[in-house]
Scaffold this motif. Structure first.
Motif, PDB file in Angstrom:
ATOM      1  N   GLN A 116     -11.945-113.614 -17.904  1.00  0.00           N
ATOM      2  CA  GLN A 116     -10.717-112.841 -17.761  1.00  0.00           C
ATOM      3  C   GLN A 116     -10.353-112.511 -16.315  1.00  0.00           C
ATOM      4  N   VAL A 117     -11.313-112.597 -15.393  1.00  0.00           N
ATOM      5  CA  VAL A 117     -11.071-112.071 -14.051  1.00  0.00           C
ATOM      6  C   VAL A 117     -10.541-113.110 -13.067  1.00  0.00           C
ATOM      7  N   GLY A 118     -10.472-114.361 -13.460  1.00  0.00           N
ATOM      8  CA  GLY A 118     -10.006-115.363 -12.509  1.00  0.00           C
ATOM      9  C   GLY A 118      -9.644-116.664 -13.184  1.00  0.00           C
ATOM     10  N   SER A 119      -9.187-117.583 -12.381  1.00  0.00           N
ATOM     11  CA  SER A 119      -8.852-118.911 -12.890  1.00  0.00           C
ATOM     12  C   SER A 119     -10.100-119.780 -12.870  1.00  0.00           C
ATOM     13  N   ALA A 120     -10.123-120.796 -13.716  1.00  0.00           N
ATOM     14  CA  ALA A 120     -11.279-121.687 -13.792  1.00  0.00           C
ATOM     15  C   ALA A 120     -10.857-123.005 -14.411  1.00  0.00           C
ATOM     16  N   SER A 121     -11.617-124.029 -14.107  1.00  0.00           N
ATOM     17  CA  SER A 121     -11.357-125.336 -14.718  1.00  0.00           C
ATOM     18  C   SER A 121     -11.784-125.304 -16.184  1.00  0.00           C
ATOM     19  N   ARG A 157     -14.836-123.122 -17.946  1.00  0.00           N
ATOM     20  CA  ARG A 157     -14.615-122.261 -19.121  1.00  0.00           C
ATOM     21  C   ARG A 157     -15.551-122.649 -20.261  1.00  0.00           C
ATOM     22  N   GLY A 158     -15.766-123.943 -20.438  1.00  0.00           N
ATOM     23  CA  GLY A 158     -16.714-124.393 -21.458  1.00  0.00           C
ATOM     24  C   GLY A 158     -18.123-123.907 -21.171  1.00  0.00           C
TER      25      GLY A 158
END
Length: 327
Positions: free
Chosen positions: A69-74, A78-79
């Motif tokens: 929830q705190v940042g963007s990710a690929s 995320r997996g």
């Protein structure tokens, strides 16, 4: 002039809406969290079943989900975060199983299996469904245990890595012991041994399986199967084999296997040897919920077989001393 003012106002609004730049979550963030998993596994092997292990594992699962929830990710990261959260939740599930908190274990299973599905990681899915098979076996729900373990055994990882296949077969044997089908038990144990012999010991695998499953654990599960069948001589042989190769860090497993060895000896009528074997369980392990349950059942059987003779008195004295020292 008005056009310049409009453009400036628009630019200001765009910056305000975008807000501060989001933090980028990367593989390093996941790896830092995963280093704590080894500690959870180590505590489980040392103590097992404790509420503190369950609580701490759940807290770490929440940390993994908070990172979502705190940042963007690929998509890959995320997996990995879902898989990490599933791994910690599965450890909480196992601690609850080991502590005989079956309702909590079922709740953790539902959460862990959902996280594993979102992760797309077959290795953690295997762990969760294999644990579910053990959960239902300990609850005496044989059909559910078989169904859950079959989910694990059908996952792709069992076709890619014989070690996973071996664990699936070994736990299947322990479940089959409750059905009384000796031939099926022997087939499952043979399949487990064959797969274990084929497994590459140098392959890259998750910590939870490399620190847990080996020849000692296969023999321990075979011991459980033969005890359930009432094949006490074979059970004793498997217990001795397991204890001979059990790795030093498997403290909890040593207590469980020793308690089962005592039961196998008692089943053959060797009361004196069985009592001495049971009394060799370290006092800290005797307090483990699963071991305590085994020793309680063992003590009742001793009294049924021995009445009030010296073996029963020796056992009662040991129990009293153990309880007094644990308070």
């Amino acid at each position: 002039m008005k056009r310049r003012e409009f453009l400036a106002a628009t630019a200001s609004t765009t910056v305000a809406v975008a807000g501060p730049t989001q933090r980028r979550i990367g593989v390093g963030d996941v790896q830092r969290l995963q280093t704590k998993f080894a500690d959870v596994i180590a505590r489980d092997h040392l103590h097992g079943g404790r509420k503190g292990i369950e609580t701490d594992a759940l807290a770490l699962a929440e940390k993994a989900m908070a990172l979502q929830q705190v940042g963007s990710a690929s998509q890959r990261v995320r997996g990995l975060l879902y898989a990490t959260a599933a791994a910690f939740t599965s450890s909480a599930m196992w601690a609850a199983i080991d502590g005989r908190r079956f309702d909590a274990a079922q709740d953790h299973h539902r959460r862990a299996s959902s996280l594993a599905a979102m992760s797309g990681d077959p290795t953690i899915a295997f762990r969760i469904w294999s644990h579910a098979g053990s959960l239902y076996r300990h609850m005496g729900l044989v059909i559910d245990a078989q169904a859950a373990n079959d989910v694990a055994r059908r996952l792709s990882i069992t076709r890619c890595d014989p070690l996973f296949a071996s664990l699936g077969h070994a736990r299947h044997a322990a479940i089959l012991g409750l059905t009384g089908d000796a031939n099926a038990v022997r087939r499952a144990i043979d399949q487990a041994q064959g797969a274990l012999d084929q497994a590459d010991p140098a392959a890259d695998r998750p910590t939870w399986i490399t620190n847990h499953y080996d020849q000692a654990e296969l023999d321990s599960l075979a011991l459980a199967a033969h005890l359930a069948l009432g094949s006490f001589e074979e059970a004793e042989a498997r217990a001795h084999r397991s204890l001979a190769v059990l790795r030093p860090h498997m403290k909890r497993s040593r207590g469980i296997t020793t308690a089962r060895l005592a039961r196998a000896q008692l089943g053959q009528g060797d009361i004196d040897q069985a009592v001495h074997t049971a009394m060799s369980v370290p006092k800290d392990q005797a307090a483990h919920p699963r071991v305590a349950g085994m020793l309680g059942s063992f003590g009742r059987s001793v009294h049924e077989l021995a009445g009030a003779d010296s073996n029963a008195r020796t056992w009662d004295q040991w129990v009293n001393d153990t309880r007094r020292n644990s308070t």
